[in-house]
Design a protein around this motif. Structure first.
Motif, PDB file in Angstrom:
ATOM      1  N   ASP A   1       0.814  -1.215   0.000  1.00 49.43           N
ATOM      2  CA  ASP A   1       0.000   0.000   0.000  1.00 49.43           C
ATOM      3  C   ASP A   1       0.850   1.268   0.000  1.00 49.43           C
ATOM      4  O   ASP A   1       0.486   2.272  -0.615  1.00 49.43           O
ATOM      5  N   GLU A   2       1.997   1.239   0.658  1.00 44.84           N
ATOM      6  CA  GLU A   2       2.861   2.419   0.667  1.00 44.84           C
ATOM      7  C   GLU A   2       3.423   2.678  -0.730  1.00 44.84           C
ATOM      8  O   GLU A   2       3.479   3.834  -1.193  1.00 44.84           O
TER       9      GLU A   2
ATOM     10  N   SER B   1       0.660   4.088  -2.927  1.00 43.64           N
ATOM     11  CA  SER B   1       0.459   5.503  -2.638  1.00 43.64           C
ATOM     12  C   SER B   1       1.559   6.353  -3.265  1.00 43.64           C
ATOM     13  O   SER B   1       1.298   7.413  -3.851  1.00 43.64           O
TER      14      SER B   1
ATOM     15  N   ASP C   1      -6.306   1.614   3.766  1.00 39.31           N
ATOM     16  CA  ASP C   1      -7.215   2.719   3.465  1.00 39.31           C
ATOM     17  C   ASP C   1      -7.035   3.133   2.010  1.00 39.31           C
ATOM     18  O   ASP C   1      -6.200   3.972   1.694  1.00 39.31           O
TER      19      ASP C   1
ATOM     20  N   ASP D   1      -9.049   4.836   0.208  1.00 36.86           N
ATOM     21  CA  ASP D   1      -9.458   6.224  -0.010  1.00 36.86           C
ATOM     22  C   ASP D   1      -8.277   7.175   0.152  1.00 36.86           C
ATOM     23  O   ASP D   1      -8.143   8.155  -0.580  1.00 36.86           O
ATOM     24  N   ALA D   2      -7.405   6.884   1.116  1.00 35.02           N
ATOM     25  CA  ALA D   2      -6.233   7.734   1.334  1.00 35.02           C
ATOM     26  C   ALA D   2      -5.267   7.649   0.158  1.00 35.02           C
ATOM     27  O   ALA D   2      -4.542   8.613  -0.140  1.00 35.02           O
ATOM     28  N   ILE D   3      -5.266   6.509  -0.527  1.00 31.67           N
ATOM     29  CA  ILE D   3      -4.369   6.325  -1.671  1.00 31.67           C
ATOM     30  C   ILE D   3      -4.882   7.069  -2.901  1.00 31.67           C
ATOM     31  O   ILE D   3      -4.106   7.693  -3.630  1.00 31.67           O
TER      32      ILE D   3
ATOM     33  N   GLU E   1      -7.329   9.527  -2.943  1.00 26.60           N
ATOM     34  CA  GLU E   1      -7.827  10.897  -2.721  1.00 26.60           C
ATOM     35  C   GLU E   1      -6.935  11.973  -3.333  1.00 26.60           C
ATOM     36  O   GLU E   1      -7.461  12.944  -3.906  1.00 26.60           O
TER      37      GLU E   1
ATOM     38  N   LYS F   1      -8.471  14.866  -5.781  1.00 26.71           N
ATOM     39  CA  LYS F   1      -8.360  16.287  -5.409  1.00 26.71           C
ATOM     40  C   LYS F   1      -7.710  17.106  -6.515  1.00 26.71           C
ATOM     41  O   LYS F   1      -7.900  18.320  -6.594  1.00 26.71           O
TER      42      LYS F   1
ATOM     43  N   SER G   1     -15.354   2.352  -0.780  1.00 25.73           N
ATOM     44  CA  SER G   1     -14.879   3.723  -0.876  1.00 25.73           C
ATOM     45  C   SER G   1     -16.019   4.716  -0.699  1.00 25.73           C
ATOM     46  O   SER G   1     -17.158   4.451  -1.078  1.00 25.73           O
TER      47      SER G   1
END
Length: 340
Positions: A101-102, A105, A131, A133-135, A137, A141, A154
């Motif tokens: 995941d890191e 991202s 998460d 969504d954190a990846i 988002e 944006k 999500s």
């Protein structure tokens, strides 16, 4: 070297019309579009991509992130994505996440720093990440659309393309049961939604065919070839030994068949083997591997189609989720010569 002004003059249209045709944005009549394309071909005009990106804010780059670039499933999905996008004038920027995941991202942020127009994220299972969504988002944006291959919970309206894993596993297991096998070992994958769905299909086929389930026949793998090999070694030590094996993907199934070959166990005469995904290797190995057919190329094309429809604003509704159906390709690894 020809210019956009020469194209416009030859086609008898404005420079703005030529620009709309090149960028595939805005309305252009079919007659004008054909004239512009003909002028482009005659003049051998090639748009300056760097200059084009400055004037249109479009780089024609699409970021594609896959977990394992060597995995045949993602190779074929990537081909479907690329074939669809190149016809629309886009270029893919590939990257590999390693199911981390890191790293996923970081690569999303790197895509954004290269000003991609859109992002396609592929994974065996997004639910394994903490998460998502954190990846995604940061991309949203920055008004960069994202599509995914698979399920994700999500808060965003994300388009997803999936596959009926339950039905696929059901078909493979039911086939083995109907071939007379009542003791079918399962080589499972990592803890994930995909594994849960494929186990569900395996279980439901047993229930519907009135064959009892034996939890001891489930051996853990990790979707990689070596884990299929190691799982098969454990299965060979079982007493009584199962007469069939269903692996949750072809890569593990092939690993299992390698173990059987090394131990001089005949496939399918002594142990039948079925896999999942129908990668190209299934038809190359001997015996040829029975497998659940996943339409990988078509899934890739649908991912690209979903993304471009968001980017060109032809679709702006709720998140879409398309599920592709499954079928079983029966080959030599599960059918004895007297059954053919």
């Amino acid at each position: 070297m020809s210019s956009i002004y020469q194209v416009a003059e030859m086609a008898g249209v404005s420079v703005a019309t030529v620009s709309r045709v090149i960028n595939q944005r805005g309305y252009v009549s079919e007659k004008s579009r054909l004239k512009v394309q003909e002028a482009i071909n005659i003049l051998h005009y090639t748009p300056n991509q760097a200059a084009q990106s400055l004037t249109t804010s479009s780089t024609k780059l699409i970021g594609l992130l896959v977990p394992d670039i060597n995995n045949p499933v993602f190779l074929e999905q990537s081909k479907g994505i690329n074939d669809y996008l190149k016809d629309k004038g886009y270029i893919l920027m590939y990257a590999e996440s390693g199911e981390d995941d890191e790293e996923m991202s970081n690569m999303v942020r790197r895509f954004l720093s290269n000003r991609v127009d859109g992002i396609i994220l592929c994974s065996r299972d997004f639910t394994q990440f903490g998460d998502m969504d954190a990846i995604i988002e940061p991309a949203l944006k920055n008004n960069v659309h994202v599509v995914l291959n698979g399920y994700v919970d999500s808060k965003f309206e994300i388009d997803r393309v999936g596959f009926d894993n339950v039905r696929g596993a059901y078909l493979a297991t039911e086939h083995l049961l109907k071939m007379g096998h009542s003791s079918i070992a399962l080589i499972a994958g990592t803890d994930s939604t995909i594994s849960e769905e494929r186990y569900r299909g395996y279980r439901e086929a047993h229930i519907d065919n009135h064959v009892s389930l034996n939890p001891a026949l489930v051996v853990k793998g990790d979707f990689r070839q070596h884990s299929g090999y190691e799982a098969m070694l454990k299965i060979l030590q079982m007493n009584p030994r199962p007469t069939a094996v269903f692996a949750m993907n072809d890569v593990m199934a092939i690993g299992a068949m390698m173990a059987l070959e090394d131990h001089k166990v005949s496939v399918p005469d002594e142990i039948a083997v079925a896999g999942f995904d129908d990668i190209i290797w299934c038809s190359l190995i001997r015996p040829r591997l029975t497998s659940v057919v996943q339409p990988k190329y078509e899934i890739g094309k649908k991912l690209a189609e979903f993304l471009l429809s968001r980017m060109n604003e032809s679709y702006s509704g709720p998140g879409r989720h398309e599920i592709f159906g499954s079928r079983l390709a029966v080959r030599q690894s599960t059918v004895k010569s007297e059954q053919q």
